[in-house]
Motif scaffolding. Structure first.
Motif, short mmCIF file in Angstrom:
data_model
loop_
_atom_site.label_atom_id
_atom_site.label_comp_id
_atom_site.label_asym_id
_atom_site.label_seq_id
_atom_site.Cartn_x
_atom_site.Cartn_y
_atom_site.Cartn_z
N GLU A 1 0.82 -1.21 0.00
CA GLU A 1 0.00 0.00 0.00
C GLU A 1 0.86 1.27 0.00
O GLU A 1 0.53 2.24 -0.67
CB GLU A 1 -0.93 -0.01 1.21
N GLU A 2 1.96 1.27 0.77
CA GLU A 2 2.77 2.48 0.84
C GLU A 2 3.44 2.78 -0.50
O GLU A 2 3.69 3.94 -0.85
CB GLU A 2 3.81 2.38 1.96
N GLU B 1 0.70 4.28 -2.66
CA GLU B 1 0.46 5.66 -2.22
C GLU B 1 1.56 6.59 -2.72
O GLU B 1 1.29 7.73 -3.14
CB GLU B 1 0.38 5.70 -0.69
N GLU C 1 1.23 7.25 -6.55
CA GLU C 1 0.01 8.01 -6.84
C GLU C 1 0.16 9.48 -6.47
O GLU C 1 -0.47 10.34 -7.09
CB GLU C 1 -1.18 7.42 -6.07
N ASN C 2 0.99 9.77 -5.49
CA ASN C 2 1.03 11.13 -4.94
C ASN C 2 2.33 11.88 -5.15
O ASN C 2 2.49 12.99 -4.63
CB ASN C 2 0.72 11.07 -3.44
#
Length: 375
Positions: free
Chosen positions: A223-224, A227, A230-231
């Motif tokens: 997940e990290e 993230e 994506e950011n």
């Protein structure tokens, strides 16, 4: 495939177990002749008597401590008089007591007392002998169980060889393998191009969509990592580029990545995942799956592969479904499985019947050992 060692053979295992059980029964019989409680009482009495002798050997002998001398005599008399009249080898305790019933006690008197207790000690040792005998039985039974497990595994393998030996090895397996190979080659090439060029953000989004397709077994991204791509602007770079950045020094990385701290704490940490992000979950294994599995897999692959590959590769994925609907698919698949699993030596053994001889021999051995183990 596994082979069963020739040694120890069934007779050696059987002989050892029978001897171990006989030894245990002999000890049990000796204990029973005295009675369990009587042997326990002798064991306790011998232990107490020897403890007294050891404790007072130096202080109560010769010209030693007179109080220790009296104390030893008193305690030993008390011990012997407290023994049941019917206690096995009671007279040995009395003889030991007589050895200590002297005006002065010498080292030789102590030794005489110990010698007198030696026969009683043989009775006291029966519990230890039983434990040793039981351990021998346990070891022999374990050896047989281990042998039986090896035989069972080998018999399962021979059963499988029998099944494979009944397959039509002359069947044209290339009818299946060639379309599958064409698809596998095409999808590997297409995915490698996609992985090399697509932004990491897009690639990980694609991988996340495959969680809705259970037969396409991509490991989902951390997940990290998702993230981060994506950011952060670095998510627009392809995975090979991010992996190249991960090897840069801090000063060099400053020229390519805005937030180097976020990059350092995310991308290098998950380098192994990114390195292993390859096309294998999109391929069809060898030997091929069953017809039902291939039909369902084909449906999922068409949906998944269509997200990044050209129409030609998607058509090859669709062709897998047609392949699975062939009337002779299972016959061809069984032949392909046999080709994959059977070595040249195994085929020759099947032809000459060597495995049948081995199967019969091991079956007889299994029956003999199981009967001996569980009797």
């Amino acid at each position: 495939m596994t082979t069963v060692p020739d040694e120890p053979d069934v007779e050696a295992l059987a002989t050892e177990l029978e001897a171990a059980r006989e030894e245990r029964e002999a000890v049990e019989s000796r204990i029973a002749s005295h009675g369990e409680q009587s042997v326990r009482a002798v064991d306790d009495a011998v232990d107490e008597a020897l403890t007294l002798l050891a404790r007072y050997e130096d202080s109560a002998t010769g010209t030693g401590d007179f109080e220790a001398y009296l104390e030893l005599q008193s305690l030993f008399v008390e011990l012997v008089e407290g023994l049941p009249e019917e206690l096995p080898e009671r007279e040995q305790f009395e003889e030991a007591n007589e050895a200590l019933d002297q005006r002065t006690i010498s080292k030789s008197d102590i030794e005489h007392a110990r010698e007198a207790l030696s026969v009683a000690g043989e009775v006291a040792a029966l519990f230890d002998e039983r434990q040793v005998a039981q351990q021998r039985v346990d070891d022999a039974e374990h050896a047989i169980t281990k042998r039986l497990n090896a035989i069972e595994r080998r018999l399962d393998e021979l059963d499988r060889l029998r099944e494979l030996g009944e397959v039509d090895l002359s069947a044209p397996t290339e009818t299946l393998t060639e379309p599958i190979d064409r698809y596998n080659s095409a999808v590997r090439e297409a995915f490698e191009e996609y992985r090399s060029a697509a932004p990491a953000r897009e690639l990980l989004r694609f991988v996340r969509t495959t969680r809705h397709f259970p037969l396409v077994g991509f490991q989902q991204p951390p997940e990290e990592l998702v993230e981060y791509v994506e950011n952060h602007p670095a998510g627009e770079e392809a995975v090979p580029t991010l992996l190249k950045y991960a090897g840069f020094s801090q000063s060099k990385l400053d020229h390519y990545v805005e937030d180097t701290t976020a990059f350092r704490t995310t991308v290098p940490v998950h380098r192994t995942y990114l390195d292993r992000l390859e096309s294998e979950p999109l391929t069809v294994g060898n030997p091929p799956p069953t017809a039902d599995e291939l039909r369902h897999l084909s449906t999922e692959l068409v949906s998944v592969v269509g997200r990044f590959a050209d129409e030609e590769t998607v058509a090859l994925a669709r062709e897998l479904g047609s392949l699975a609907r062939r009337d002779d698919y299972e016959r061809l698949r069984e032949a392909a499985v046999a080709e994959e699993e059977l070595s040249a030596d195994q085929r020759e053994a099947l032809r000459t019947g060597v495995h049948e001889e081995e199967y019969d021999r091991l079956s007889d051995e299994r029956e003999r050992l199981a009967e001996l183990l569980y009797q």
